[in-house]
Design an enzyme around this catalytic site. Sequence first.
Site, PDB file in Angstrom:
ATOM      1  N   LYS A   1       0.407   0.435  -4.638  1.00 26.90           N
ATOM      2  CA  LYS A   1       0.632   1.785  -4.358  1.00 26.90           C
ATOM      3  C   LYS A   1      -0.030   1.833  -2.903  1.00 26.90           C
ATOM      4  O   LYS A   1      -0.927   1.076  -2.518  1.00 26.90           O
ATOM      5  CB  LYS A   1      -0.013   2.671  -5.276  1.00 26.90           C
ATOM      6  CG  LYS A   1       0.530   3.913  -5.165  1.00 26.90           C
ATOM      7  CD  LYS A   1       1.602   4.347  -5.872  1.00 26.90           C
ATOM      8  CE  LYS A   1       2.333   5.709  -5.757  1.00 26.90           C
ATOM      9  NZ  LYS A   1       3.548   5.897  -6.861  1.00 26.90           N
TER      10      LYS A   1
ATOM     11  N   GLY B   1       6.270  21.803 -10.527  1.00 32.60           N
ATOM     12  CA  GLY B   1       6.868  21.235  -9.321  1.00 32.60           C
ATOM     13  C   GLY B   1       8.200  21.497  -9.003  1.00 32.60           C
ATOM     14  O   GLY B   1       8.805  22.129  -9.837  1.00 32.60           O
TER      15      GLY B   1
ATOM     16  N   GLY C   1       9.892  19.561  -6.298  1.00 32.34           N
ATOM     17  CA  GLY C   1       9.955  18.546  -5.383  1.00 32.34           C
ATOM     18  C   GLY C   1      11.262  17.753  -5.691  1.00 32.34           C
ATOM     19  O   GLY C   1      11.920  18.022  -6.483  1.00 32.34           O
ATOM     20  N   ASN C   2      11.260  16.489  -5.312  1.00 37.60           N
ATOM     21  CA  ASN C   2      12.338  15.520  -5.543  1.00 37.60           C
ATOM     22  C   ASN C   2      12.384  15.452  -7.245  1.00 37.60           C
ATOM     23  O   ASN C   2      13.818  15.540  -7.757  1.00 37.60           O
ATOM     24  CB  ASN C   2      12.240  14.232  -5.048  1.00 37.60           C
ATOM     25  CG  ASN C   2      13.333  13.340  -5.384  1.00 37.60           C
ATOM     26  OD1 ASN C   2      12.920  12.490  -6.223  1.00 37.60           O
ATOM     27  ND2 ASN C   2      14.526  13.274  -4.573  1.00 37.60           N
TER      28      ASN C   2
HETATM   29  N1  GLU Z   1       6.768   6.177  -6.424  1.00 35.56           N
HETATM   30  C1  GLU Z   1       7.646   6.060  -7.487  1.00 35.56           C
HETATM   31  C2  GLU Z   1       6.886   5.839  -8.679  1.00 35.56           C
HETATM   32  O1  GLU Z   1       5.515   6.335  -8.641  1.00 35.56           O
HETATM   33  C3  GLU Z   1       8.757   5.095  -7.319  1.00 35.56           C
HETATM   34  C4  GLU Z   1       8.097   3.648  -6.999  1.00 35.56           C
HETATM   35  C5  GLU Z   1       9.185   2.731  -6.478  1.00 35.56           C
HETATM   36  O2  GLU Z   1      10.350   2.964  -6.456  1.00 35.56           O
HETATM   37  O3  GLU Z   1       8.843   1.643  -6.229  1.00 35.56           O
HETATM   38  O4  GLU Z   1       7.152   5.368  -9.639  1.00 35.56           O
END
Ligand code: GLU
Length: 428
Positions: A107, A219, A221-222
Amino acid sequence: MSSKPFNPFQMAQQQFDKVAEILGLDQATRDLLRVPMREYHFSLPIRMDDGGFKVFRGFRIQHNDARGPGKGGIRFHPQETVDTVRALSMWMTWKCACVNIPLGGSKGGIVCSPHSLSMTEQERLCRAWVRAVARDVGPVLDVPAPDVMTNAQHMLWMLDEFEHIHGGKYPGFITGKPVGMGGSLGRTEATGYGVVFTIREALKELGAKAADTKAAVQGFGNVAQYAIELYQQIGGKVVCVSCWDEGAQQAFSFLKKDGIDLAALRKITDRFGSIDRKKAADLGYEIAPGEAWLEQEVDILIPAALEHSITGENVHKIDRRVRLIAEGANGPTTPEADHVLQERNIFTIPDFLANAGGVTCSYLEQVQSNMNYFWEKDEVLSKLDVMMTSAFIAVSDTAKKRKLSMRDAAYVIAVARVAQACKDRGWV
Ligand code: GLU
């Protein structure tokens, strides 16, 4: 009730320790998996539009790559902390293992408030982030993606910077790219739709029909918007959404007894997922405090904002009618609250299963990028559905067989897979 500030990394470790115990993991495996393998912390001096400089903090944290290159998003958030990113990287490892895709967990983040940054400042920030980690990320090392307050445009700037540095085209470096620039159709919808694939399966287990259910969503958002879109398509009714208001520095809930109109709300929502309160009131929405979403008389709750939203302090406000919680966000429920949900027999689809649609589609994007051949949207979404549904069934079978909650069952499957990969590689 504890007065200590919430620490997501401690929460992730607490969840891991519980499962390490259930699985009887040896000490070396526990020591390896309970902390990230590698962390990059850096300063990003950025020239602002007014000519001055401002320094931002950035991170990339690689929790574990035994099953494949690290994978996980990059968040832009003013309250981002190292421990939040650590927790999120760990949850990515479990998420990829739970849906059985050949990827590890990472992350990233930048402590910043995109609300107060111009697009050119955000572009410089994206490029600087890539320059800081350019040798330590890449298609065979660690593959970033969008997350809170980042989108396809940010991904393309990051890809462009990476390709400048490495002198070639590397579409597999990042996912969530714009369609037509190596992105996959369906990627934008994937996380929210994936949440609903798991809701659909859970409702079968509960013997309920989507058309007879009502939901409240935290939320807008997306993730939340696409979860609402598909949930409404399968017949469900959303009676409440909540969202953060940057100007007021607090969240608000928007209530509509006969069901929200998604298209109308989208028209009065900014790119960060904040609904215009005045316009919503004009459309007949009742505006309530931020936490009201949790107290609605509904069948399903969908926390799809940030971590730490269902806690020991507010879990008791959940209405008696609620039977199902689908965690669209990462880490929305604290272990203390989780305990109460289990006692109340509320079927909880844990975050790294419920919201795995995003990374699963990212994996499908990587596959398409690497072979430079792109599928139709239907093909992507039906593959996604099969993968999410199989993961749901595996977790639910384990939960029944081993008499575990869905969360513990998901953890058992994911951690066992990662531990085995570490063992097979001879790491522990
Ligand atoms: N940010 C998204 C998650 O928390 C997607 C991560 C990704 O596609 O690598 O799962």
